[in-house]
Design a protein around this motif. Structure first.
Motif, PDB file in Angstrom:
ATOM      1  N   LEU A  11      11.264 109.115  20.380  1.00 48.97           N
ATOM      2  CA  LEU A  11      12.690 110.156  20.319  1.00 48.97           C
ATOM      3  C   LEU A  11      13.450 109.651  18.820  1.00 48.97           C
ATOM      4  N   SER A  12      13.664 108.289  18.906  1.00 51.79           N
ATOM      5  CA  SER A  12      14.191 107.560  17.697  1.00 51.79           C
ATOM      6  C   SER A  12      13.453 107.683  16.367  1.00 51.79           C
ATOM      7  N   ARG A  13      12.027 108.245  16.452  1.00 52.88           N
ATOM      8  CA  ARG A  13      11.241 108.432  15.455  1.00 52.88           C
ATOM      9  C   ARG A  13      10.599 109.641  15.057  1.00 52.88           C
ATOM     10  N   VAL A  14      11.085 110.737  15.658  1.00 52.78           N
ATOM     11  CA  VAL A  14      10.637 112.113  15.709  1.00 52.78           C
ATOM     12  C   VAL A  14      11.441 112.567  14.278  1.00 52.78           C
ATOM     13  N   THR A  21      21.910 113.424  17.327  1.00 52.83           N
ATOM     14  CA  THR A  21      21.199 114.457  18.128  1.00 52.83           C
ATOM     15  C   THR A  21      20.378 113.905  19.250  1.00 52.83           C
ATOM     16  N   ALA A  22      19.702 112.836  19.215  1.00 54.71           N
ATOM     17  CA  ALA A  22      19.020 112.223  20.101  1.00 54.71           C
ATOM     18  C   ALA A  22      19.668 111.802  21.387  1.00 54.71           C
ATOM     19  N   ARG A  23      20.964 111.291  20.986  1.00 58.31           N
ATOM     20  CA  ARG A  23      21.815 110.646  22.039  1.00 58.31           C
ATOM     21  C   ARG A  23      22.431 112.054  23.097  1.00 58.31           C
ATOM     22  N   ARG A  24      22.710 112.868  22.083  1.00 59.32           N
ATOM     23  CA  ARG A  24      23.238 114.130  22.913  1.00 59.32           C
ATOM     24  C   ARG A  24      22.212 114.796  23.716  1.00 59.32           C
ATOM     25  N   LEU A  25      20.948 114.750  23.297  1.00 56.75           N
ATOM     26  CA  LEU A  25      19.960 115.352  24.444  1.00 56.75           C
ATOM     27  C   LEU A  25      19.863 114.438  25.515  1.00 56.75           C
ATOM     28  N   LEU A  26      19.817 113.325  25.289  1.00 50.49           N
ATOM     29  CA  LEU A  26      19.543 112.140  26.362  1.00 50.49           C
ATOM     30  C   LEU A  26      20.806 112.389  27.206  1.00 50.49           C
ATOM     31  N   LEU A  81      14.065  96.941  24.713  1.00 45.64           N
ATOM     32  CA  LEU A  81      15.178  97.367  25.355  1.00 45.64           C
ATOM     33  C   LEU A  81      15.670  98.511  25.377  1.00 45.64           C
ATOM     34  N   THR A  82      16.114  99.488  26.306  1.00 50.99           N
ATOM     35  CA  THR A  82      16.811 100.734  26.259  1.00 50.99           C
ATOM     36  C   THR A  82      18.023 100.767  26.843  1.00 50.99           C
ATOM     37  N   CYS A  95      28.988 102.210  22.168  1.00 55.14           N
ATOM     38  CA  CYS A  95      29.044 102.706  20.930  1.00 55.14           C
ATOM     39  C   CYS A  95      28.481 104.137  20.698  1.00 55.14           C
ATOM     40  N   PRO A  96      29.128 105.022  19.851  1.00 55.61           N
ATOM     41  CA  PRO A  96      28.583 106.370  19.708  1.00 55.61           C
ATOM     42  C   PRO A  96      27.231 106.347  18.857  1.00 55.61           C
ATOM     43  N   ASP A  97      26.818 105.320  18.056  1.00 58.21           N
ATOM     44  CA  ASP A  97      25.698 105.411  17.450  1.00 58.21           C
ATOM     45  C   ASP A  97      24.849 104.127  17.671  1.00 58.21           C
ATOM     46  N   ALA A  98      24.870 103.779  19.049  1.00 60.13           N
ATOM     47  CA  ALA A  98      23.853 102.668  19.393  1.00 60.13           C
ATOM     48  C   ALA A  98      22.709 103.084  19.585  1.00 60.13           C
TER      49      ALA A  98
END
Length: 372
Positions: A11-14, A21-26, A81-82, A95-98
């Protein structure tokens, strides 16, 4: 074995899907694997999701690259690590951009009770290098378990890492590239020591070059995984000032050592202090006191507080109470965040509620003490 790390990495590489956007989806569906395997159902949960985003999640090539990356990590004793993992830095998670994924090789607990970062100019003077040595020597005596984070760069970064190692402190270097290399190459010996007495951490997969923009990105990790940022020496502009500004945006403490007026390598620190973006720091004892890490030998007598006889506390509040019950002298808010694994904003709200109920009181340095 869970495939969630694979899908979070993917997801971080799509292409076309950024971190926000990726964090919002998660946040909406929690599972990255579900996003990929049920992508056609996504519009049912998020009506504003575009067809283009759904199509972007159909990316077998990206998944193959990520499978190869996981194989590389396993072969080279690298931990993936996730945010779902307990070992993921809990201070950073909030943090919002972790980063969605971190790659880690080392022995240090990234969620230790006491974590600082030390940053500064790459053109460090003897004054700055001596400050690193003296400060960490004294800090080791006051707080023996402190973890020191920096960026393995020239100057203050490497001086802080080496001073930490010399004084028996664990130290972690946050890299601007993958763990298949060490940059600068001349720091490889120190980096090897750090994997045994600390660690190396990055969000970048193997094969990533140490490009300029990556250093700016890694600064948010340096700032976000620590209780406080300490700027030792800095010119008028530079990465250390960026890290300090990021730390402030995360509501973290920021400190700076002052320098002589006119010294090129102290202009940034002096400006941080002058504009109240950093507190003036002179020695380790001041830091310990400011962060509330200092524990009195005998707890101060509780002041009379108007409170309910039998306050009702929620399940979350009870977890905080249970932690404080084990520490009669009190705990600093960042220590509670780590111990309870609760985001800092949520912890602040819980502590305020408990204070209003007369269950806790706040001491100097953001230390909270149980009253019941």
């Amino acid at each position: 074995m869970s495939r969630e790390p694979l899908y979070r990495m993917a997801l971080s590489r799509v292409p076309g899907i950024g971190l926000i956007t990726a964090r919002r989806l998660l946040e909406e569906v929690e599972s990255a694997e579900w996003l990929f395997t049920h992508r056609h159902e996504l519009p049912e949960f998020l009506p504003d999701v575009s067809d283009r985003l759904v199509e972007a999640l159909d990316c077998p090539d990206v998944l193959r690259l990520c499978e190869a990356e996981l194989a590389f990590a396993e072969k080279n004793h690298i931990t993936c690590l996730t945010a779902c993992d307990e070992a993921y830095p809990s201070r950073l998670r909030d943090c919002p951009d972790a980063p969605l994924v971190l790659f880690y090789r080392g022995t240090a607990d990234l969620n230790g009770l006491h974590v600082i970062n030390m940053v500064g100019t790459r053109q460090a003077t003897e004054y700055g290098k001596a400050l690193c040595e003296t400060f960490l020597r004294d800090l080791k005596r006051l707080v023996p378990d402190v973890l020191v984070v920096s960026g393995l760069a020239y100057g203050i970064d490497i001086a802080a890492h080496r001073a930490a190692l010399a004084n028996g402190l664990e130290t972690v270097g946050v890299l601007a590239h993958g763990l298949d290399r060490i940059y600068p190459f001349v720091h490889r010996s120190t980096a090897a020591q750090m994997t045994r007495h600390g660690g190396l951490l990055t969000e970048f997969p193997s094969g990533t070059n140490p490009d300029r923009q990556n250093f700016v990105r890694r600064n948010r990790i340096v700032a976000g995984m620590a209780d406080a940022t300490i700027v030792v020496e800095s010119m008028e502009k530079g990465g250390a000032l960026i890290t300090a500004d990021i730390a402030q945006s995360y509501n973290r403490d920021c400190f700076a050592f002052p320098g002589r007026i006119g010294d090129r390598c102290s202009k940034g620190c002096n400006e941080l202090i002058r504009t109240n973006r950093a507190a003036l720091l002179q020695d380790a004892a001041e830091l310990v006191e400011a962060l509330g890490w200092e524990r009195p030998s005998t707890p101060a007598p509780a002041e009379p507080v108007q409170r309910q006889l039998f306050p009702e506390v929620s399940e979350e509040e009870q977890r905080v109470v249970d932690q404080l019950r084990q520490h009669a002298e009190g705990m600093q808010v960042n220590a509670l965040v780590v111990a309870c694994n609760v985001p800092v904003q949520r912890m602040t709200a819980l502590l305020f509620s408990l204070e209003m109920k007369g269950v806790v009181r706040v001491l100097a340095g953001g230390v909270y003490q149980l009253l019941l």
